[in-house]
Scaffold this motif. Structure first.
Motif, PDB file in Angstrom:
ATOM      1  N   LEU A  25       0.821  -1.204   0.000  1.00  0.00           N
ATOM      2  CA  LEU A  25       0.000   0.000   0.000  1.00  0.00           C
ATOM      3  C   LEU A  25       0.857   1.256   0.000  1.00  0.00           C
ATOM      4  CD1 LEU A  25      -2.885  -0.945   2.476  1.00  0.00           C
ATOM      5  CD2 LEU A  25      -3.036  -0.653  -0.006  1.00  0.00           C
ATOM      6  N   SER A  26       2.016   1.187   0.709  1.00  0.00           N
ATOM      7  CA  SER A  26       2.894   2.358   0.745  1.00  0.00           C
ATOM      8  C   SER A  26       3.547   2.620  -0.603  1.00  0.00           C
ATOM      9  CB  SER A  26       3.970   2.176   1.832  1.00  0.00           C
ATOM     10  OG  SER A  26       4.815   1.072   1.507  1.00  0.00           O
ATOM     11  N   ARG A  27       3.680   1.589  -1.428  1.00  0.00           N
ATOM     12  CA  ARG A  27       4.314   1.744  -2.736  1.00  0.00           C
ATOM     13  C   ARG A  27       3.286   2.051  -3.841  1.00  0.00           C
ATOM     14  NH1 ARG A  27       9.448   2.674  -2.719  1.00  0.00           N
ATOM     15  NH2 ARG A  27       9.575   1.804  -4.838  1.00  0.00           N
ATOM     16  N   ALA A  28       2.003   1.815  -3.576  1.00  0.00           N
ATOM     17  CA  ALA A  28       0.979   2.028  -4.607  1.00  0.00           C
ATOM     18  C   ALA A  28       0.694   3.518  -4.777  1.00  0.00           C
ATOM     19  CB  ALA A  28      -0.299   1.291  -4.231  1.00  0.00           C
ATOM     20  N   GLU A  29       0.383   3.924  -5.990  1.00  0.00           N
ATOM     21  CA  GLU A  29       0.068   5.311  -6.326  1.00  0.00           C
ATOM     22  C   GLU A  29      -1.317   5.350  -6.983  1.00  0.00           C
ATOM     23  OE1 GLU A  29       3.030   6.992  -8.772  1.00  0.00           O
ATOM     24  OE2 GLU A  29       4.657   6.793  -7.292  1.00  0.00           O
ATOM     25  N   SER A  30      -2.196   6.205  -6.489  1.00  0.00           N
ATOM     26  CA  SER A  30      -3.536   6.340  -7.073  1.00  0.00           C
ATOM     27  C   SER A  30      -3.506   7.278  -8.287  1.00  0.00           C
ATOM     28  CB  SER A  30      -4.509   6.890  -6.025  1.00  0.00           C
ATOM     29  OG  SER A  30      -4.096   8.173  -5.607  1.00  0.00           O
ATOM     30  N   TYR A  31      -4.335   7.010  -9.248  1.00  0.00           N
ATOM     31  CA  TYR A  31      -4.424   7.876 -10.447  1.00  0.00           C
ATOM     32  C   TYR A  31      -5.853   7.794 -10.992  1.00  0.00           C
ATOM     33  CZ  TYR A  31      -4.197   3.583 -13.195  1.00  0.00           C
ATOM     34  OH  TYR A  31      -4.459   2.347 -13.736  1.00  0.00           O
ATOM     35  N   GLU A  32      -6.230   8.794 -11.760  1.00  0.00           N
ATOM     36  CA  GLU A  32      -7.553   8.852 -12.390  1.00  0.00           C
ATOM     37  C   GLU A  32      -7.399   8.720 -13.902  1.00  0.00           C
ATOM     38  OE1 GLU A  32      -9.606  12.375 -11.324  1.00  0.00           O
ATOM     39  OE2 GLU A  32      -9.743  11.876  -9.186  1.00  0.00           O
ATOM     40  N   GLU A  33      -8.273   7.972 -14.503  1.00  0.00           N
ATOM     41  CA  GLU A  33      -8.262   7.794 -15.960  1.00  0.00           C
ATOM     42  C   GLU A  33      -9.670   8.072 -16.501  1.00  0.00           C
ATOM     43  OE1 GLU A  33      -7.281   4.413 -19.390  1.00  0.00           O
ATOM     44  OE2 GLU A  33      -7.086   3.959 -17.252  1.00  0.00           O
ATOM     45  N   VAL A  34      -9.751   8.960 -17.462  1.00  0.00           N
ATOM     46  CA  VAL A  34     -11.027   9.327 -18.077  1.00  0.00           C
ATOM     47  C   VAL A  34     -11.159   8.561 -19.385  1.00  0.00           C
ATOM     48  CG1 VAL A  34     -12.434  11.193 -19.022  1.00  0.00           C
ATOM     49  CG2 VAL A  34     -10.981  11.604 -17.020  1.00  0.00           C
TER      50      VAL A  34
END
Length: 404
Positions: A25-34
């Motif tokens: 979880l500490s290494r994961a990065e959230s992002y948004e995709e349209v």
């Protein structure tokens, strides 16, 4: 392995999984995709859907109409009619109704559809010809006439002469000048077409570098706006430059009716409009005729009970059936075959004799003259016999059969 050891191993496994999850979880990065799925089916079916939503958002009441059938009940004052459909099929009566509706206080906006024909002296667009507004392709305009038209119609409405001779920064855009505004509004009209007001009645116009693309003319108590194209208000172009603002400016302080189909009235619509009493009378007459035809003429005939039927009725019915399906020749042939069967029983070897010898045997057995035998046993004709001849032939055969 005892219970304590198993518990310790389970606890270590849970702790290890927790530490591993925390690290991931500490290494994961959230992002948004349209994900663009393109226009909706409603937008694809209606090229002016965005214009409708835009006007409603600006507080303007918008109604969509499929044809001009509702023009008779549409009030003129406080209404703007955007005629965005093809008008080539409009009748002269429909064009006249549009102009009368406008003269009572309505605002009519339509697209110039035809080019002016110098030889014929008309364009074929009845609305344009009635208002004496001519549309030309820009490429056919004489250079001097185009310059004169641009100089005359690019002046500000206040009538003051412009002293700014700086080159046009946006020659491909149409400019609309308003009073008390420092800069014009820019609209993305197609610059390949030019509108010419032959009667010089227009009080508002909008020009690009070489042509005029918007004219406004007073008509009676109403207003007519003419544009070279309405593509600027379609879904994919409404947001460009000041296209949406121009739509609001032309329709402000009024209710809007968008017409997408301006086909001529069909026969049923014309009949309903002009011959309503005659149609009602025809409908009542049709109902009366159907009621009269559907009435029963006299009482129903009840079927005869089976106990009352006699042998003669059965024989007559069977004979009628054979006559309808087999014809006269079938009945006569059956009688002749019956006579030959009786003769074979009474005279052995009868079937091997010739026709003349058979007729002699029949005469001797029945004691009938040879003329009667010939009359009864002659070959049958394919021609249909009359009722009297058929009855007479049946009588000869029955007489001969009964005598054997």
């Amino acid at each position: 392995m005892n219970r304590t050891t198993r518990f310790a191993l389970g606890a270590l496994l849970v702790l290890g999984l927790g530490l591993l999850g925390s690290y991931l979880l500490s290494r994961a990065e959230s992002y948004e995709e349209v994900v663009n799925h393109g226009p909706s089916p409603e937008a694809r079916a209606n090229p002016y859907l965005a214009a409708e939503y835009y006007l409603r958002k600006r507080g303007i009441e918008v109604t969509r109409a499929d044809n001009l059938a509702g023009l008779a009940t549409l009030p003129s004052r406080g209404q703007t009619l955007l005629l965005l459909a093809n008008r080539s099929n409009l009748t002269p009566q429909q064009n006249e109704r549009l102009l009368k509706w406008t003269a009572k206080g309505g605002h009519l906006l339509f697209i110039a559809e035809r080019m002016w024909d110098e030889e014929e002296g008309k364009s074929g667009d009845r609305l344009l010809d009635t208002l004496n507004v001519q549309q030309y392709p820009v490429e056919t305009l004489d250079e001097d006439e185009a310059d004169d038209a641009a100089d005359a119609q690019t002046a500000e409405p206040s009538g003051e002469e412009s002293t700014d001779e700086a080159p046009d920064a946006y020659p491909e855009l149409t400019k609309l000048y308003l009073e008390n505004e420092q800069a014009p509004a820019y609209i993305g009209f197609d610059t390949d077409f030019h509108l010419y007001d032959a009667n010089n009645l227009a009080h508002v116009w909008a020009n690009s570098g070489e042509a005029t693309h918007l004219l406004q003319i007073y008509h009676g108590d109403g207003l007519i706006s003419i544009v070279t194209d309405a593509w600027i208000w379609q879904n994919d172009k409404l947001g460009n430059v000041d296209n949406a603002w121009l739509l609001w400016y032309l329709t402000q302080d009024s209710a809007v009716t968008l017409v997408y189909n301006a086909d001529r009235d069909n026969l049923l619509t014309l009949l309903q409009r002009h011959f309503t009493p005659a149609l009602l009378a025809l409908g009542v007459l049709l109902v009366l005729v159907l009621w009269h035809v559907g009435q029963r003429q006299g009482p129903l005939l009840q079927p005869q009970p089976a106990s009352r039927r006699q042998l003669q009725e059965h024989l007559r019915g069977a004979a009628d059936f054979l006559l309808r399906h087999g014809g006269q020749q079938r009945l006569l042939s059956n009688l002749q075959q019956d006579i030959l069967r009786r003769a074979r029983r009474r005279h052995p070897g009868f079937e091997r004799l010739g026709v003349a010898d058979q007729w002699q045997i029949l005469g001797r057995l029945s004691r009938q003259p040879s003329a009667a035998i010939s009359q009864a046993m002659r070959p049958l004709s394919k021609k249909r016999l009359s009722a009297s001849d058929f009855t007479r032939q049946v009588a000869h055969l029955q007489t001969l059969r009964n005598a054997l």
